[in-house]
Design a protein around this motif. Structure first.
Motif, PDB file in Angstrom:
ATOM      1  N   UNK A 207      49.142  23.441  59.255  1.00  0.00           N
ATOM      2  CA  UNK A 207      47.935  23.064  59.970  1.00  0.00           C
ATOM      3  C   UNK A 207      46.786  24.041  59.883  1.00  0.00           C
ATOM      4  N   UNK A 208      46.914  25.083  59.111  1.00  0.00           N
ATOM      5  CA  UNK A 208      45.796  25.995  58.875  1.00  0.00           C
ATOM      6  C   UNK A 208      45.922  26.538  57.457  1.00  0.00           C
ATOM      7  N   UNK A 209      44.771  26.735  56.788  1.00  0.00           N
ATOM      8  CA  UNK A 209      44.826  27.066  55.376  1.00  0.00           C
ATOM      9  C   UNK A 209      43.994  28.307  55.062  1.00  0.00           C
ATOM     10  N   UNK A 278      52.071  35.213  57.222  1.00  0.00           N
ATOM     11  CA  UNK A 278      51.324  35.192  58.477  1.00  0.00           C
ATOM     12  C   UNK A 278      51.114  33.780  59.006  1.00  0.00           C
ATOM     13  N   UNK A 279      51.687  32.798  58.300  1.00  0.00           N
ATOM     14  CA  UNK A 279      51.655  31.438  58.821  1.00  0.00           C
ATOM     15  C   UNK A 279      50.576  30.539  58.272  1.00  0.00           C
ATOM     16  N   UNK A 280      50.012  30.901  57.121  1.00  0.00           N
ATOM     17  CA  UNK A 280      48.953  30.099  56.520  1.00  0.00           C
ATOM     18  C   UNK A 280      49.483  29.335  55.305  1.00  0.00           C
ATOM     19  N   UNK A 281      49.025  28.085  55.163  1.00  0.00           N
ATOM     20  CA  UNK A 281      49.178  27.379  53.900  1.00  0.00           C
ATOM     21  C   UNK A 281      48.065  27.832  52.968  1.00  0.00           C
ATOM     22  N   UNK A 282      48.236  27.614  51.673  1.00  0.00           N
ATOM     23  CA  UNK A 282      47.261  28.033  50.671  1.00  0.00           C
ATOM     24  C   UNK A 282      46.654  26.813  49.995  1.00  0.00           C
ATOM     25  N   UNK A 283      45.357  26.866  49.760  1.00  0.00           N
ATOM     26  CA  UNK A 283      44.649  25.773  49.095  1.00  0.00           C
ATOM     27  C   UNK A 283      43.667  26.367  48.090  1.00  0.00           C
ATOM     28  N   UNK A 284      43.530  25.716  46.934  1.00  0.00           N
ATOM     29  CA  UNK A 284      42.478  26.038  45.963  1.00  0.00           C
ATOM     30  C   UNK A 284      41.911  24.729  45.460  1.00  0.00           C
ATOM     31  N   UNK A 317      43.703  20.333  47.550  1.00  0.00           N
ATOM     32  CA  UNK A 317      43.131  19.905  48.830  1.00  0.00           C
ATOM     33  C   UNK A 317      43.502  18.495  49.254  1.00  0.00           C
ATOM     34  N   UNK A 318      43.503  17.565  48.307  1.00  0.00           N
ATOM     35  CA  UNK A 318      43.802  16.180  48.675  1.00  0.00           C
ATOM     36  C   UNK A 318      45.296  15.949  48.843  1.00  0.00           C
ATOM     37  N   UNK A 319      46.111  16.742  48.186  1.00  0.00           N
ATOM     38  CA  UNK A 319      47.541  16.727  48.473  1.00  0.00           C
ATOM     39  C   UNK A 319      47.763  17.125  49.928  1.00  0.00           C
ATOM     40  N   UNK A 320      47.039  18.132  50.372  1.00  0.00           N
ATOM     41  CA  UNK A 320      47.163  18.602  51.758  1.00  0.00           C
ATOM     42  C   UNK A 320      46.668  17.551  52.737  1.00  0.00           C
ATOM     43  N   UNK A 321      45.499  16.970  52.455  1.00  0.00           N
ATOM     44  CA  UNK A 321      44.960  15.947  53.348  1.00  0.00           C
ATOM     45  C   UNK A 321      45.857  14.714  53.392  1.00  0.00           C
ATOM     46  N   UNK A 322      46.520  14.419  52.286  1.00  0.00           N
ATOM     47  CA  UNK A 322      47.442  13.280  52.256  1.00  0.00           C
ATOM     48  C   UNK A 322      48.633  13.507  53.184  1.00  0.00           C
ATOM     49  N   UNK A 323      49.143  14.733  53.194  1.00  0.00           N
ATOM     50  CA  UNK A 323      50.235  15.054  54.121  1.00  0.00           C
ATOM     51  C   UNK A 323      49.770  14.942  55.569  1.00  0.00           C
ATOM     52  N   UNK A 324      48.550  15.346  55.846  1.00  0.00           N
ATOM     53  CA  UNK A 324      48.000  15.219  57.193  1.00  0.00           C
ATOM     54  C   UNK A 324      47.823  13.748  57.572  1.00  0.00           C
TER      55      UNK A 324
END
Length: 446
Positions: A207-209, A278-284, A317-324
């Motif tokens: 939930x945070x990137x 530290x609990x962050x997902x990574x996005x590029x 980014x859209x892979x991440x938004x798709x999971x959300x």
């Protein structure tokens, strides 16, 4: 058994990749490499399913057909190097065409064999000044991003006289599209976001990137990072930049400079792994960078646990938004329709095997029609800007350009900014390509 007979028995299992054993002496043995090339080229010659991909395959097949024997054994080794030069590591032959990839016993990995050729030649001969400059993206970006310098660079790149000079001095084709440089980088635009922001986890996301800006995004398209932050934060996903970064290493890998890739890995991976801890997902936002961390670095450095950790935590980014969206956490209160959208799916996104997530998310916007074009743009790193390869790149891009022309869309988008620029340049009608995250921001009315 003949190639034709064995083709019908091609593996039906999912392709798998073997680690690249570049630390072994055998990898660098040129005769051993040529022997493997002859084996693989013979299989490719007997199959020819990849004739319509990059120019490596027509170069090989024409040489075979014109040889005295009509077989690979009649092809001179100088041609082998031409085949290597035309491979820009898009990976599409491996992922979508070849029936002989591992776990098939013939174990054909054409792109990584071409990569081996690039590496062997680089270690033996080095690289030209042009190729060293084109692949030194961080250094060029820092220099060209200096205020006033950026204005001069952009003016030279936009003038016919400047482009003729670049072609004669550096071998950069005068008609190839070149990116603009910005003195106000993505990192400067996104500074100050809190490192302790709390997100709402879902299955598959925390939930945070932490955003890996990428060298291209940082200096050439910094607005992409701003648009991504707006879209993600509108959806309740805190965004911050990774603490520091270098180029992911993809340009140097395409050059065959594995030592430079290793230096970039040593600079980036500890920083990214710490963000994950530290609990962050990574996005590029550039597919090639995501692919580098997801696939190539784990294959180059298979014993590094921190490399594996980063590979498991980085998302398109859209892979991440798709999971959300799957978890019911994506806002669909869009303010504007997008009309007709021509969407070019970059090769380095396709080979991640995540599906057409960009298309699916954009299709949620009301009164919007997305046409996905799953063909190569022909840009492919530095290939399209080189004088000797530019015309080939234009030919490769032509089917995409023609599809967009016939569609007459309201928007042209590609997840790869360089691919979008190449297609827009081919249209030659004033069209400007956008990153799909920009289009999503427009749809939200942000």
């Amino acid at each position: 058994m003949s190639v034709d007979n064995h083709r019908r028995e091609g593996s039906l299992e999912a392709p798998t990749r073997h680690p690249i054993d570049w630390k072994s002496p055998e990898f660098w043995d040129e005769e051993n490499m040529f022997k493997e090339m002859e084996r693989v080229f013979d299989i490719c010659h007997g199959c020819r399913r990849c004739f319509n991909l990059c120019n490596s395959f027509p170069t090989l097949f024409d040489a075979v057909d014109e040889s005295d024997t009509g077989e690979v054994d009649g092809v001179a080794r100088e041609v082998y190097w031409k085949v290597v030069d035309h491979c820009y590591l898009c990976d599409m032959c491996y992922m979508s065409k070849c029936p002989y990839v591992p776990p098939h016993p013939w174990n054909v990995d054409f792109p990584h064999l071409m990569l081996r050729g690039k590496a062997v030649r680089f270690r033996k001969e080095g690289a030209s000044r042009r190729d060293r400059i084109l692949t030194s993206t961080d250094a060029v970006g820092r220099l060209a991003g200096i205020p006033v310098v950026s204005e001069v660079v952009n003016a030279v790149n936009a003038s016919s006289g400047g482009r003729k000079l670049l072609e004669s001095v550096l071998g950069v084709h005068r008609d190839a599209p070149l990116p603009k440089y910005h003195s106000k980088s993505m990192r400067s635009r996104l500074q100050g976001r809190p490192a302790d922001a709390v997100g709402t986890p879902t299955e598959g996301t925390r939930g945070r990137v932490a955003l890996f800006a990428t060298c291209y995004g940082n200096r050439n398209s910094p607005e992409i990072g701003e648009d991504l932050a707006k879209v993600f934060e509108y959806n309740g996903i805190p965004v911050r930049l990774v603490d520091k970064e270098q180029c992911c290493g993809m340009p140097k890998m395409e050059l065959g400079d594995f030592e430079a890739v290793e230096r970039a890995m040593e600079a980036n991976i500890p920083v990214l792994a710490r963000a994950v801890d530290e609990g962050w997902d990574l996005v590029a936002a550039v597919p090639s960078c995501v692919l580098m961390f997801k696939q190539e670095l784990p294959l180059l450095f298979p014993d590094r646990e921190d490399v594996k950790k980063v590979a498991a935590a980085i998302f398109d980014p859209f892979e991440y938004l798709s999971l959300r969206h799957k978890a019911g956490k994506l806002r669909t209160d869009f303010a504007k329709s997008l009309g007709k959208v021509s969407y070019q799916v970059p090769c380095h996104l396709r080979v991640q095997n995540i599906g057409l997530k960009t298309r699916d998310i954009l299709a949620l916007v009301q009164d919007t029609k997305i046409e996905a074009i799953e063909r190569c743009s022909g840009h492919d790193g530095t290939y399209a800007v080189k004088k000797e390869f530019h015309e080939n790149s234009v030919k490769i891009a032509r089917p995409v350009v023609n599809k967009v022309k016939s569609a007459e869309p309201d928007h042209l988008v590609s997840d790869c900014p360089m691919a979008g620029q190449q297609i827009a340049h081919g249209l030659d009608n004033g069209t400007t390509a956008k990153h799909p995250i920009t289009l999503l921001r427009i749809a939200y009315g942000l």
